[in-house]
Design a protein around this motif. Structure first.
Motif, PDB file in Angstrom:
ATOM      1  N   VAL A 313     -24.436  19.197 -33.214  1.00 46.00           N
ATOM      2  CA  VAL A 313     -25.473  18.264 -33.666  1.00 46.00           C
ATOM      3  C   VAL A 313     -26.772  18.547 -32.929  1.00 46.00           C
ATOM      4  O   VAL A 313     -27.853  18.634 -33.529  1.00 46.00           O
ATOM      5  N   ARG A 314     -26.679  18.722 -31.620  1.00 45.83           N
ATOM      6  CA  ARG A 314     -27.866  18.973 -30.798  1.00 45.83           C
ATOM      7  C   ARG A 314     -28.551  20.277 -31.217  1.00 45.83           C
ATOM      8  O   ARG A 314     -29.771  20.325 -31.417  1.00 45.83           O
ATOM      9  N   GLU A 315     -27.764  21.334 -31.380  1.00 38.73           N
ATOM     10  CA  GLU A 315     -28.329  22.633 -31.767  1.00 38.73           C
ATOM     11  C   GLU A 315     -28.960  22.567 -33.151  1.00 38.73           C
ATOM     12  O   GLU A 315     -30.036  23.145 -33.381  1.00 38.73           O
ATOM     13  N   THR A 316     -28.302  21.868 -34.068  1.00 44.22           N
ATOM     14  CA  THR A 316     -28.822  21.768 -35.427  1.00 44.22           C
ATOM     15  C   THR A 316     -30.121  20.978 -35.459  1.00 44.22           C
ATOM     16  O   THR A 316     -31.090  21.369 -36.135  1.00 44.22           O
ATOM     17  N   ALA A 317     -30.178  19.874 -34.732  1.00 50.24           N
ATOM     18  CA  ALA A 317     -31.393  19.067 -34.679  1.00 50.24           C
ATOM     19  C   ALA A 317     -32.548  19.860 -34.082  1.00 50.24           C
ATOM     20  O   ALA A 317     -33.683  19.818 -34.589  1.00 50.24           O
ATOM     21  N   GLN A 318     -32.269  20.623 -33.029  1.00 52.02           N
ATOM     22  CA  GLN A 318     -33.326  21.419 -32.410  1.00 52.02           C
ATOM     23  C   GLN A 318     -33.818  22.524 -33.331  1.00 52.02           C
ATOM     24  O   GLN A 318     -35.009  22.847 -33.356  1.00 52.02           O
ATOM     25  N   SER A 319     -32.903  23.092 -34.120  1.00 53.50           N
ATOM     26  CA  SER A 319     -33.306  24.159 -35.041  1.00 53.50           C
ATOM     27  C   SER A 319     -34.213  23.634 -36.152  1.00 53.50           C
ATOM     28  O   SER A 319     -35.050  24.362 -36.680  1.00 53.50           O
ATOM     29  N   LEU A 320     -34.050  22.353 -36.498  1.00 53.40           N
ATOM     30  CA  LEU A 320     -34.866  21.763 -37.556  1.00 53.40           C
ATOM     31  C   LEU A 320     -36.140  21.125 -37.036  1.00 53.40           C
ATOM     32  O   LEU A 320     -37.202  21.239 -37.657  1.00 53.40           O
ATOM     33  N   LEU A 383     -31.070  16.824 -41.771  1.00 50.23           N
ATOM     34  CA  LEU A 383     -30.168  17.060 -40.647  1.00 50.23           C
ATOM     35  C   LEU A 383     -28.712  17.053 -41.097  1.00 50.23           C
ATOM     36  O   LEU A 383     -27.926  17.942 -40.732  1.00 50.23           O
ATOM     37  N   LEU A 384     -28.317  16.053 -41.877  1.00 49.59           N
ATOM     38  CA  LEU A 384     -26.928  16.001 -42.345  1.00 49.59           C
ATOM     39  C   LEU A 384     -26.584  17.217 -43.198  1.00 49.59           C
ATOM     40  O   LEU A 384     -25.469  17.750 -43.124  1.00 49.59           O
ATOM     41  N   THR A 385     -27.533  17.656 -44.010  1.00 49.14           N
ATOM     42  CA  THR A 385     -27.292  18.828 -44.871  1.00 49.14           C
ATOM     43  C   THR A 385     -27.008  20.068 -44.041  1.00 49.14           C
ATOM     44  O   THR A 385     -25.989  20.753 -44.229  1.00 49.14           O
ATOM     45  N   LYS A 386     -27.906  20.355 -43.109  1.00 48.85           N
ATOM     46  CA  LYS A 386     -27.716  21.566 -42.314  1.00 48.85           C
ATOM     47  C   LYS A 386     -26.515  21.443 -41.386  1.00 48.85           C
ATOM     48  O   LYS A 386     -25.800  22.417 -41.141  1.00 48.85           O
ATOM     49  N   LEU A 387     -26.264  20.230 -40.895  1.00 47.81           N
ATOM     50  CA  LEU A 387     -25.114  20.018 -40.014  1.00 47.81           C
ATOM     51  C   LEU A 387     -23.811  20.282 -40.764  1.00 47.81           C
ATOM     52  O   LEU A 387     -22.885  20.901 -40.215  1.00 47.81           O
ATOM     53  N   ALA A 388     -23.717  19.843 -42.007  1.00 51.13           N
ATOM     54  CA  ALA A 388     -22.516  20.085 -42.805  1.00 51.13           C
ATOM     55  C   ALA A 388     -22.302  21.581 -43.014  1.00 51.13           C
ATOM     56  O   ALA A 388     -21.191  22.101 -42.838  1.00 51.13           O
ATOM     57  N   ILE A 389     -23.369  22.286 -43.373  1.00 46.29           N
ATOM     58  CA  ILE A 389     -23.267  23.729 -43.612  1.00 46.29           C
ATOM     59  C   ILE A 389     -22.926  24.468 -42.324  1.00 46.29           C
ATOM     60  O   ILE A 389     -22.054  25.347 -42.299  1.00 46.29           O
ATOM     61  N   ASN A 390     -23.604  24.104 -41.229  1.00 47.17           N
ATOM     62  CA  ASN A 390     -23.332  24.758 -39.940  1.00 47.17           C
ATOM     63  C   ASN A 390     -21.894  24.528 -39.482  1.00 47.17           C
ATOM     64  O   ASN A 390     -21.238  25.409 -38.924  1.00 47.17           O
ATOM     65  N   THR A 391     -21.393  23.310 -39.709  1.00 48.27           N
ATOM     66  CA  THR A 391     -20.029  22.983 -39.284  1.00 48.27           C
ATOM     67  C   THR A 391     -19.012  23.815 -40.062  1.00 48.27           C
ATOM     68  O   THR A 391     -18.059  24.366 -39.476  1.00 48.27           O
TER      69      THR A 391
END
Length: 400
Positions: A313-320, A383-391
């Protein structure tokens, strides 16, 4: 991927705000979210997202299948409002008397619907399945809606490998995300104490057993549990939030009622707090010759994140949103029904910054004048979109 997410987020952005305002205008209490559920189903049909409904009465499960085979990630939004009379004056105030979305669940549903729309456009990039969990009755502790959904087989066809929950957070500005690797939210038990004494005339206290005096000593003694029975570094709170007793200034009452809550993060501390609560309450009542009846309800457990997925979550939020998007935050002793999901499924719960630009107008959660900065809604969906894909990508790596 970021550019694609921004593109589709901006395209659906106005509709996300419209959906949030619709939910806010027509709130419903726990297990009464029938109109809310119908609205969600219409949107899912519009977006071409298959779903299952009627789960734990009003719950809904949206199902997005990616182009490629893979694992399963779930995203959860809660649906219910609170029994509060709204005092705001904006154009979409609640139309229901004494019912208001004062905890941001209107935003959670709109964000998740927006996320579903975006993910549908990006299915060619998805390895696996994304579940959209619309949960009823989050506010109705101690049972809530998460466990009834689990008991009702919400995941019987698709078992998530990871689950996430997101909550609006007025203490954080737009563009910031609150995430911790472990403790995020507290456990909350509730209780009601009835003290039964012997009433009489105020001029003859020697002929009575005054439960108001007993209640006063009890309140003081209960506070000693945290201050004298726990390590000072272990955060816990015992609160007496309601007390009723007496009918007139010159009458000693024969009954007093007290209600409150106990909050902590640790299961062992919770057990010890409960034990001492019963011991002290019974002893104080006995000391002042009062009968006592204790109604104790074990509520939601603490919301404890899985470190691996909290870090994602932290990495994804920082990337966005940039490196400064995830400041250090302290956990909250407020309770959250999402903890029931985390007891069975790895995952993480995190906060979406929604603070108003005019901070003097910002009210807290559960306030009759609570508002959010709607600029955060698009960020929440992105954030939820990219987090789902990243996960799902991370889960795919683990299969190699």
């Amino acid at each position: 991927m970021n550019e694609l997410i921004y593109q589709w987020s901006n395209k659906i952005g106005t509709e996300i705000i419209e959906m949030r305002r619709h939910f806010h205008k027509y709130p419903e209490l726990g297990y009464q979210e029938y109109e809310t559920a119908e609205y969600i189903k219409k949107k899912l049909l519009k977006y071409g997202i298959p779903f299952q409904s009627g789960i734990a009465k009003t719950g809904i499960l949206g199902i997005i299948e990616g182009k490629y085979k893979g694992r399963v990630v779930a995203l959860r939004a809660d649906m219910d409002a609170l029994p509060i009379q709204e005092e705001n004056t904006h154009s979409f105030v609640s139309t229901k008397e004494n019912i208001m979305h004062a905890c941001g669940h209107d935003a959670h549903m709109a964000i998740l619907l927006g996320t579903g729309f975006i993910l549908q456009q990006l299915r060619d990039y998805i390895y696996g399945t994304v579940l959209l969990v619309f949960q009823p009755a989050e506010e109705m502790g101690p049972i809530g809606g998460a466990k009834p959904m689990l008991d009702d087989g919400v995941f019987k066809d698709y078992k998530p490998d990871v689950i996430y929950g997101q909550h609006v957070w007025p203490q954080l500005p737009v563009g910031q995300i609150g995430i911790r690797d472990k403790e995020m939210m507290g456990a909350s038990d509730t209780f009601k104490i009835t003290l039964k004494g012997k009433g009489g005339h105020a001029s003859m206290p020697h002929l009575t057993n005054d439960p108001i005096v007993t209640a006063a000593y009890l309140i003081t003694n209960l506070q000693s549990i945290v201050s004298r029975n726990l390590n000072p570094l272990e955060a816990s709170v015992i609160t007496i939030g309601k007390i009723e007793g007496g009918e007139a200034k010159n009458i000693i009452s024969n009954k007093v009622y007290l209600e409150g809550s106990i909050r902590t993060y640790d299961a062992n501390i919770k057990k010890n707090l409960k034990k001492r609560f019963f011991e002290i309450t019974n002893h104080v009542a006995e000391m002042y010759n009062n009968e006592v009846v204790i109604e104790y309800l074990d509520g939601y457990s603490a919301t404890i994140n899985t470190p691996k997925w909290a870090r994602l979550v932290r990495e994804t939020a920082q990337s966005l949103f940039g490196k400064e998007a995830t400041p250090d935050v302290q956990p909250s002793l407020a309770a959250e029904d999402f903890s029931r999901f985390l007891e069975e499924i790895p995952g993480a719960f995190f906060w979406l910054g929604t603070r108003l630009e005019d901070t003097e107008k910002q009210k807290g959660l559960h306030d009759s004048m609570f508002q959010i900065n709607e600029e955060a809604l698009i960020k929440g969906s992105a954030l939820l979109t990219k987090l789902a894909i990243n996960t799902l990508n991370e889960l795919k790596k683990g299969e190699k």
